[in-house]
Motif scaffolding. Structure first.
Motif, PDB file in Angstrom:
ATOM      1  N   LEU A 103       0.970  -1.129  -0.090  1.00 44.93           N
ATOM      2  CA  LEU A 103       0.022  -0.047  -0.041  1.00 44.93           C
ATOM      3  C   LEU A 103       1.026   1.154   0.029  1.00 44.93           C
ATOM      4  O   LEU A 103       0.665   1.986  -0.925  1.00 44.93           O
ATOM      5  N   PHE A 104       2.022   0.937   0.834  1.00 43.86           N
ATOM      6  CA  PHE A 104       2.867   2.302   1.005  1.00 43.86           C
ATOM      7  C   PHE A 104       3.447   2.571  -0.283  1.00 43.86           C
ATOM      8  O   PHE A 104       3.449   3.820  -0.989  1.00 43.86           O
ATOM      9  N   GLY A 105       3.909   1.594  -1.077  1.00 44.57           N
ATOM     10  CA  GLY A 105       4.375   1.639  -2.534  1.00 44.57           C
ATOM     11  C   GLY A 105       3.548   2.243  -3.518  1.00 44.57           C
ATOM     12  O   GLY A 105       3.702   3.285  -4.212  1.00 44.57           O
ATOM     13  N   ALA A 106       2.192   1.727  -3.493  1.00 48.06           N
ATOM     14  CA  ALA A 106       1.152   2.180  -4.300  1.00 48.06           C
ATOM     15  C   ALA A 106       0.846   3.667  -4.071  1.00 48.06           C
ATOM     16  O   ALA A 106       0.939   4.642  -4.858  1.00 48.06           O
ATOM     17  N   ILE A 107       0.868   4.159  -2.625  1.00 50.04           N
ATOM     18  CA  ILE A 107       0.620   5.622  -2.438  1.00 50.04           C
ATOM     19  C   ILE A 107       1.782   6.633  -3.039  1.00 50.04           C
ATOM     20  O   ILE A 107       1.750   7.650  -3.718  1.00 50.04           O
ATOM     21  N   VAL A 108       2.968   5.840  -2.786  1.00 50.12           N
ATOM     22  CA  VAL A 108       4.130   6.747  -3.394  1.00 50.12           C
ATOM     23  C   VAL A 108       4.109   6.848  -4.967  1.00 50.12           C
ATOM     24  O   VAL A 108       4.321   7.901  -5.307  1.00 50.12           O
ATOM     25  N   LEU A 109       3.602   5.656  -5.642  1.00 49.12           N
ATOM     26  CA  LEU A 109       3.746   5.817  -7.111  1.00 49.12           C
ATOM     27  C   LEU A 109       2.477   6.711  -7.542  1.00 49.12           C
ATOM     28  O   LEU A 109       2.795   7.597  -8.124  1.00 49.12           O
ATOM     29  N   MET A 110       1.416   6.771  -6.779  1.00 47.10           N
ATOM     30  CA  MET A 110       0.287   7.576  -6.983  1.00 47.10           C
ATOM     31  C   MET A 110       0.814   9.277  -6.895  1.00 47.10           C
ATOM     32  O   MET A 110       0.316  10.148  -7.829  1.00 47.10           O
ATOM     33  N   ARG A 111       1.600   9.415  -5.795  1.00 47.38           N
ATOM     34  CA  ARG A 111       1.984  10.876  -5.502  1.00 47.38           C
ATOM     35  C   ARG A 111       2.939  11.325  -6.630  1.00 47.38           C
ATOM     36  O   ARG A 111       2.788  12.318  -7.118  1.00 47.38           O
ATOM     37  N   MET A 112       3.853  10.283  -6.850  1.00 49.30           N
ATOM     38  CA  MET A 112       5.004  10.921  -7.840  1.00 49.30           C
ATOM     39  C   MET A 112       4.306  10.980  -9.308  1.00 49.30           C
ATOM     40  O   MET A 112       4.683  11.965  -9.916  1.00 49.30           O
ATOM     41  N   ARG A 113       3.020  10.346  -9.682  1.00 49.09           N
ATOM     42  CA  ARG A 113       2.448  10.488 -11.015  1.00 49.09           C
ATOM     43  C   ARG A 113       1.787  11.944 -10.764  1.00 49.09           C
ATOM     44  O   ARG A 113       1.945  12.543 -11.771  1.00 49.09           O
ATOM     45  N   ALA A 114       1.095  11.773  -9.576  1.00 47.32           N
ATOM     46  CA  ALA A 114       0.323  13.428  -9.711  1.00 47.32           C
ATOM     47  C   ALA A 114       1.444  14.398  -9.570  1.00 47.32           C
ATOM     48  O   ALA A 114       1.068  15.442 -10.341  1.00 47.32           O
ATOM     49  N   MET A 115       2.561  14.358  -9.009  1.00 44.78           N
ATOM     50  CA  MET A 115       3.568  15.385  -9.114  1.00 44.78           C
ATOM     51  C   MET A 115       3.962  15.609 -10.512  1.00 44.78           C
ATOM     52  O   MET A 115       4.313  16.887 -10.778  1.00 44.78           O
ATOM     53  N   LEU A 116       4.225  14.485 -11.035  1.00 46.06           N
ATOM     54  CA  LEU A 116       4.833  14.693 -12.314  1.00 46.06           C
ATOM     55  C   LEU A 116       3.880  15.360 -13.303  1.00 46.06           C
ATOM     56  O   LEU A 116       4.016  16.212 -14.152  1.00 46.06           O
ATOM     57  N   ALA A 117       2.437  14.976 -13.211  1.00 45.42           N
ATOM     58  CA  ALA A 117       1.473  15.526 -14.106  1.00 45.42           C
ATOM     59  C   ALA A 117       1.221  16.999 -13.622  1.00 45.42           C
ATOM     60  O   ALA A 117       0.779  17.897 -14.550  1.00 45.42           O
ATOM     61  N   MET A 118       1.447  17.185 -12.346  1.00 47.53           N
ATOM     62  CA  MET A 118       1.289  18.752 -11.925  1.00 47.53           C
ATOM     63  C   MET A 118       2.471  19.743 -12.665  1.00 47.53           C
ATOM     64  O   MET A 118       2.127  20.679 -13.101  1.00 47.53           O
ATOM     65  N   ALA A 119       3.770  18.997 -12.523  1.00 47.19           N
ATOM     66  CA  ALA A 119       4.695  19.831 -13.239  1.00 47.19           C
ATOM     67  C   ALA A 119       4.453  19.804 -14.591  1.00 47.19           C
ATOM     68  O   ALA A 119       4.755  21.058 -15.154  1.00 47.19           O
ATOM     69  N   LYS A 120       3.817  18.915 -15.236  1.00 52.14           N
ATOM     70  CA  LYS A 120       3.625  18.968 -16.705  1.00 52.14           C
ATOM     71  C   LYS A 120       2.532  20.202 -17.150  1.00 52.14           C
ATOM     72  O   LYS A 120       2.905  20.907 -18.000  1.00 52.14           O
ATOM     73  N   SER A 121       1.679  20.024 -16.340  1.00 50.28           N
ATOM     74  CA  SER A 121       0.531  21.153 -16.453  1.00 50.28           C
ATOM     75  C   SER A 121       0.956  22.527 -16.269  1.00 50.28           C
ATOM     76  O   SER A 121       0.793  23.374 -17.120  1.00 50.28           O
ATOM     77  N   GLU A 122       1.747  22.616 -15.306  1.00 51.02           N
ATOM     78  CA  GLU A 122       2.358  23.812 -14.968  1.00 51.02           C
ATOM     79  C   GLU A 122       3.347  24.221 -15.883  1.00 51.02           C
ATOM     80  O   GLU A 122       3.239  25.673 -16.497  1.00 51.02           O
ATOM     81  N   ALA A 123       4.302  23.607 -16.399  1.00 51.36           N
ATOM     82  CA  ALA A 123       5.014  23.938 -17.612  1.00 51.36           C
ATOM     83  C   ALA A 123       4.123  24.317 -18.955  1.00 51.36           C
ATOM     84  O   ALA A 123       4.701  25.198 -19.581  1.00 51.36           O
ATOM     85  N   ARG A 124       3.133  23.730 -19.057  1.00 50.64           N
ATOM     86  CA  ARG A 124       2.367  23.762 -20.262  1.00 50.64           C
ATOM     87  C   ARG A 124       1.781  25.279 -20.171  1.00 50.64           C
ATOM     88  O   ARG A 124       1.579  26.060 -21.229  1.00 50.64           O
ATOM     89  N   LEU A 125       1.147  25.691 -18.960  1.00 50.98           N
ATOM     90  CA  LEU A 125       0.412  26.682 -18.750  1.00 50.98           C
ATOM     91  C   LEU A 125       1.412  28.053 -18.749  1.00 50.98           C
ATOM     92  O   LEU A 125       1.198  28.946 -19.151  1.00 50.98           O
ATOM     93  N   ARG A 126       2.825  27.774 -18.521  1.00 48.53           N
ATOM     94  CA  ARG A 126       3.822  28.736 -18.525  1.00 48.53           C
ATOM     95  C   ARG A 126       4.030  28.977 -20.082  1.00 48.53           C
ATOM     96  O   ARG A 126       4.165  30.113 -20.566  1.00 48.53           O
ATOM     97  N   ARG A 127       3.919  27.980 -20.882  1.00 43.66           N
ATOM     98  CA  ARG A 127       4.329  27.947 -22.209  1.00 43.66           C
ATOM     99  C   ARG A 127       3.184  28.914 -22.890  1.00 43.66           C
ATOM    100  O   ARG A 127       3.565  29.793 -23.469  1.00 43.66           O
ATOM    101  N   MET A 128       2.213  28.721 -22.513  1.00 43.63           N
ATOM    102  CA  MET A 128       0.913  29.090 -22.983  1.00 43.63           C
ATOM    103  C   MET A 128       1.038  30.813 -22.814  1.00 43.63           C
ATOM    104  O   MET A 128       0.284  31.388 -23.716  1.00 43.63           O
ATOM    105  N   ALA A 129       1.199  31.005 -21.436  1.00 42.53           N
ATOM    106  CA  ALA A 129       1.394  32.409 -21.059  1.00 42.53           C
ATOM    107  C   ALA A 129       2.149  33.285 -21.687  1.00 42.53           C
ATOM    108  O   ALA A 129       2.241  34.450 -22.180  1.00 42.53           O
ATOM    109  N   THR A 130       3.558  32.714 -22.163  1.00 41.68           N
ATOM    110  CA  THR A 130       4.413  33.324 -22.991  1.00 41.68           C
ATOM    111  C   THR A 130       4.051  33.637 -24.345  1.00 41.68           C
ATOM    112  O   THR A 130       4.666  34.496 -24.936  1.00 41.68           O
TER     113      THR A 130
END
Lengths: 241, 144
Positions: free
Chosen positions: A213-240
């Motif tokens: 369960l610990f491993g599953a939670i860690v993977l979920m959180r890592m995926r969520a953080m990667l997705a967040m970083a990706k969406s923020e990068a996309r927003l920044r690109r769109m803003a510029t």
């Protein structure tokens, strides 16, 4: 370390993490369910503690994972500082929250066990105090890592903190051996156990289930953080544009 | 030396420093971090009079006497080398019994006896089903 750097590419990591997450989660959930059922109905009570002994099936895995989580943060910190592994900062942040939760579960279940067994909810003995410190250090790491990520840091400051925090792990482990404490000494060593087999056997099931369960939670959180970083990068690109 | 090896050396040095810090903390705190006095500590270092302390050890076999008032209990705490008589008035924890660990909170009297205001039962690391344990219950030392 080529084996570690095989996962350096987030896309490749996600390709493995995405199918692995539900497998770990459901396997862990089933094992924990089996362990709870066995621990609550299939094992005898202890000759002194009576039914209270069953708390150990939650308390012991939570304690080990609380400490194991910090080992994970320390290893990620080393991978970040030495090899500049691109996923290490995210891995450390992903481990910190479940690690803190398991440390808290350990403290709460221990307190519930301590009331009927010792006659007190809490005492400032070496083991209890050092475990409480680990929980506080987790909280500090979570705040520091988030602040570092928010201002665009690369995670090196929290990584140094992650390595420094490992000082608590041997202190927690040996507190009951080196100091006299209210908490009893270790029941389970590498080669021996002073817990009767009839009481012990659901514990490895629970430990494995909680770890998955610990491993599953860690993977979920890592995926969520990667997705967040990706969406923020996309927003920044769109803003510029 | 490449930059990566340099960083690896630094991290290994940091880990060694952390391990040394843990060892120093564990050994230097030593008695300071002890949760309780053992009877032989008191015999060696003198009575810590006039302050609240904890006394820990095993309840000596056959030493528990309950006073006629129904709430006061007298017993002897031993650590195998020295003994201290303890008086306590109140409800004892469920796991309080002879040949088992106990931690008493209270004060020493000048005559060396201990007056407890609170009792904590100390559990040992052994877990057994009742049919295995039978009627035998014994904790050998608090070091376990």
């Amino acid at each position: 370390m080529p084996s570690l750097h095989a996962f350096a590419n987030p896309a490749r990591f996600l390709k493995i993490a995405r199918p692995l997450t539900p497998v770990l989660f459901w396997l862990g959930a089933v094992l924990v369910a089996i362990g709870c059922w066995a621990g609550l109905t299939q094992t005898p009570p202890d000759y002194l503690q009576g039914e209270t002994v069953r708390i150990l099936y939650i308390h012991v895995p939570a304690a080990w994972l609380g400490m194991g989580g910090w080992s994970g943060i320390a290893l990620s910190s080393i991978a970040l500082l030495v090899w500049r592994h691109p996923l290490a900062a995210i891995a450390a942040r992903a481990v910190a929250l479940p690690g803190a939760v398991f440390a808290a579960i350990c403290l709460v279940t221990g307190s519930i066990w301590g009331r009927p067994t010792w006659g007190t909810w809490w005492q400032w003995d070496g083991r209890l105090t050092s475990m409480l410190l680990l929980f506080f250090v987790y909280c500090a790491f979570i705040a520091l890592a988030r602040a570092d990520a928010d201002r665009g840091g690369d995670g090196r400051v929290p990584a140094v903190f992650g390595i420094a925090g490992t000082v608590l792990l041997p202190i927690i482990r040996y507190s009951v051996v080196w100091w006299n404490t209210l908490h009893q000494g270790p029941s389970i060593g590498l080669t021996r156990s002073s817990i009767a087999p009839a009481i012990l056997w659901p514990l490895p099931i629970m430990l494995l289930g909680f770890s998955l369960l610990f491993g599953a939670i860690v993977l979920m959180r890592m995926r969520a953080m990667l997705a967040m970083a990706k969406s923020e990068a996309r927003l920044r690109r769109m803003a510029t544009v | 030396m490449t930059a990566k090896n340099q960083r690896l050396t630094l991290v290994l040095l940091a880990l060694a420093a952390v391990a040394a810090a843990a060892l120093l903390a564990l050994s230097a705190l030593g008695d300071q971090a002890a949760f309780f006095y053992a009877p032989s500590d008191v015999a060696r270092n003198g009575l810590p009079l006039g302050k609240a302390v904890r006394l820990g050890g095993m309840v000596e076999a056959g030493s528990v006497r309950r006073a006629a008032d129904g709430v006061t209990v007298h017993f002897v705490v031993t650590d195998g080398r020295a003994t201290t008589p303890v008086t306590f008035a109140g409800i004892v924890p469920d796991l309080f019994r002879e040949k088992s660990g106990v931690v008493a909170e209270g004060q020493f009297r000048p005559d060396g006896a201990f007056v407890a205001t609170n009792l904590l039962a100390k559990h040992d690391e052994k877990y057994m089903p009742p049919e295995l344990a039978g009627k035998m219950h014994e904790t050998k030392t608090l070091e376990q």
